[in-house]
Write a protein that holds these residues in place. Sequence first.
Motif, mmCIF file in Angstrom:
data_model
loop_
_atom_site.group_PDB
_atom_site.id
_atom_site.type_symbol
_atom_site.label_atom_id
_atom_site.label_comp_id
_atom_site.label_asym_id
_atom_site.label_seq_id
_atom_site.Cartn_x
_atom_site.Cartn_y
_atom_site.Cartn_z
ATOM 1 N N THR A 12 0.829 -1.197 0.000
ATOM 2 C CA THR A 12 0.000 0.000 0.000
ATOM 3 C C THR A 12 0.870 1.256 0.000
ATOM 4 O O THR A 12 2.073 1.201 0.259
ATOM 5 N N GLU A 13 0.254 2.391 -0.247
ATOM 6 C CA GLU A 13 0.960 3.675 -0.224
ATOM 7 C C GLU A 13 1.536 3.953 1.164
ATOM 8 O O GLU A 13 2.696 4.341 1.304
ATOM 9 N N ARG A 14 0.742 3.739 2.214
ATOM 10 C CA ARG A 14 1.176 4.084 3.564
ATOM 11 C C ARG A 14 1.994 2.980 4.231
ATOM 12 O O ARG A 14 2.618 3.210 5.252
ATOM 13 N N LYS A 15 1.882 1.768 3.715
ATOM 14 C CA LYS A 15 2.660 0.617 4.218
ATOM 15 C C LYS A 15 2.333 0.279 5.669
ATOM 16 O O LYS A 15 3.194 -0.141 6.444
ATOM 17 N N TRP A 16 1.070 0.414 6.030
ATOM 18 C CA TRP A 16 0.656 0.046 7.378
ATOM 19 C C TRP A 16 0.820 -1.449 7.616
ATOM 20 O O TRP A 16 0.976 -1.878 8.764
#
Length: 689
Positions: free
Chosen positions: A311-315
């Motif tokens: 993902t963009e945020r890499k949670w």
Amino acid sequence: MRIPLPLIRTSDGSHAGGRSAMTCRFRCGDACFHEVPNTTANPYVGDIIAGALSRRSVMRAAAVVTAAAAAGTAASVAAAPAAEAATDATKHKPSSKGARGLRFTAVAPNTNDAVTVPDGYGQNVVIRWGEPILRGAPAFDPEKQTAKAQAQQFGYNCDFLALLPLPGEYNRQILVANHEYTDEILMFRGYDAANPTREQVEIAWAAHGLSAVVVEGERKTGALKPVSRHPLNRRITATTEFRITGPAAGSDLLKTSADPSGTKALGTLNNCAGGTTPWGTTLHGEENFNQYFANSSRATDKRYGIGTGATERKWELFDKRFDVAQEPNEVHRFGYVVELDPYDPHSTPRKHTALGRFKHEGATVRLTSDGRPVVYTGDDERFDYFYKFVGSKRMMKGTSRAAREHNLSLLDEGTLYVAKLTGDSPAIEIDGTGKLPADGEFDGSGEWIPLATATAKGAVSHVEGMSAEEVFVFTRLAGDKVGATKMDRPEDVEPNPHTGKVYVALTNNSNRGKTGYAGVDEANPRNLNKHGQVLELTERWNCADSTKFAWSLFLVAGDPNDPATYFAGFPKDQVSPISCPDNVAFDPHGNLWISTDGAQLGSHDGLFGVATRGDRRGELKQFLTVPKGAETCGPLVQDRRVVVAVQHPGEIDGADVDNPASTWPDGPGTYVRPAVVAVWRKDGCDIGV
């Protein structure tokens, strides 16, 4: 006269209007650049009247209403009518005064890095990202921000707003705000998108969700000020415990390693628009939840736009629940309508599975004649659907504990429907150019197709090949199966409290007619749609629980000089240009107020008011514009105050903390901060009268 429309470009040469790549990254996970999730062959609602509507001299009056309804009451409609269409005789003879509630000087399209309001109006910033609202909360310090601090402060990117009365506390109300998503690049100096830190991720978790904060009005102006540390103030974040209710609660589809019961979820994400209920709670739609989940490989996830990689945020690097490969059911616990009781700061908020799982833009409620709730909600995706839920239990009046507990269960039992629209002209007359069919107008009828019914004893599916649990968890697939009508990003859906007519904001869809996408029908006669439209829907007999309705186009947005635009028959040289309608609300006079998102006409986004009835029907005027890079959200229009959420100011490609595109609201040398703004008349009189 209509406000001249300038062609405005930003300093880097791009159009000032429209959505930036940064917005696409952080708000919706680049949804517009991904394959459209809906690949069915179902019909689709697009730029419905287009060029044809410019030839409005041949439009026929289509509304058949009772005298009481024509006078502005919520009386029954005499049949299953088409929505109102102005004739030449009425549209060229408007009263000398503007519509009541809209008597202000329209704001000109502009690119000011400010909230621009009409002459004679004042404004104030009510509350900003990071302002302390809970007891013990520290002052905002963006250079030393912590997750613990953020969880006690006003969240980021406010969207939906509600103001609820606070009995016993003079001139005070409870403000409830959604915090849709976070812009890490604008929140953290030197942010490395490839390697976020745990602290940054946890701050972002705390900045999502909801805020409830008591606000107080100033006596001499319409300004609002937060009452920090009030006992009713509350923060809901991405880690707050929620109760999952309704027919899918406890389903195997919702069970995870952390919650084997399938009834408790942590957090709410990407809350966009919402609504208030007649029983005193607020509803919040979980919209682009897909972007927070990584590493999917299932077809059901693909239908929801969930990606196969990081993902963009890499949670997912910091909590395995965001990794579908490790926790396949966690994603099934998002995409619902959330209900909050703002009057009980210790209550557990709920996720209502009976309203279906999809990208809810919001949820708005009206009651049937016998007191059952009907909830309208749109699925904000290109070529997706809009829905309604009809409850089976009656609202209990009063504020007793028994009444509040009963009413909190109203959205757990009832029937979920999806809309199907049909034109009333032969298909051969719809050639894709916007040419009018022989009957002189684009309109038609519709039906609400039942998907599933939930009762206290269990749930029943009305969709062949799907169980009830599957319908409520994979609602998009259920809509596909029953042939629901594809829409142009159905966003806010609001019933008019004065007339009962329902208005659907359809923001845009430039893919209409492209290779591989849906073809034309009477509801979709034009091949492209980048400016959006507003649909007007009339339930049969004006009964909220009817399964039949009539539809017509109320507004086709764009530059009034464009022959493809339409303003309910009102003279186009007397309206403001508008593009990309998003959220809608009604004022005390029955006027529709429209906030825009991603306007494509060279001006910043704004808020517009439009008359929905009488001889000024279709008169549309711009009330305000928002700063550079911002979107107008959460409009509330009271007698003497307008309140808006200024979301993602400064969200322009290339901007960051050290190179801000906007310095709103506090000026140079400060962090750009999403905020809530109140606007009022300086003379103390009512708005627009």
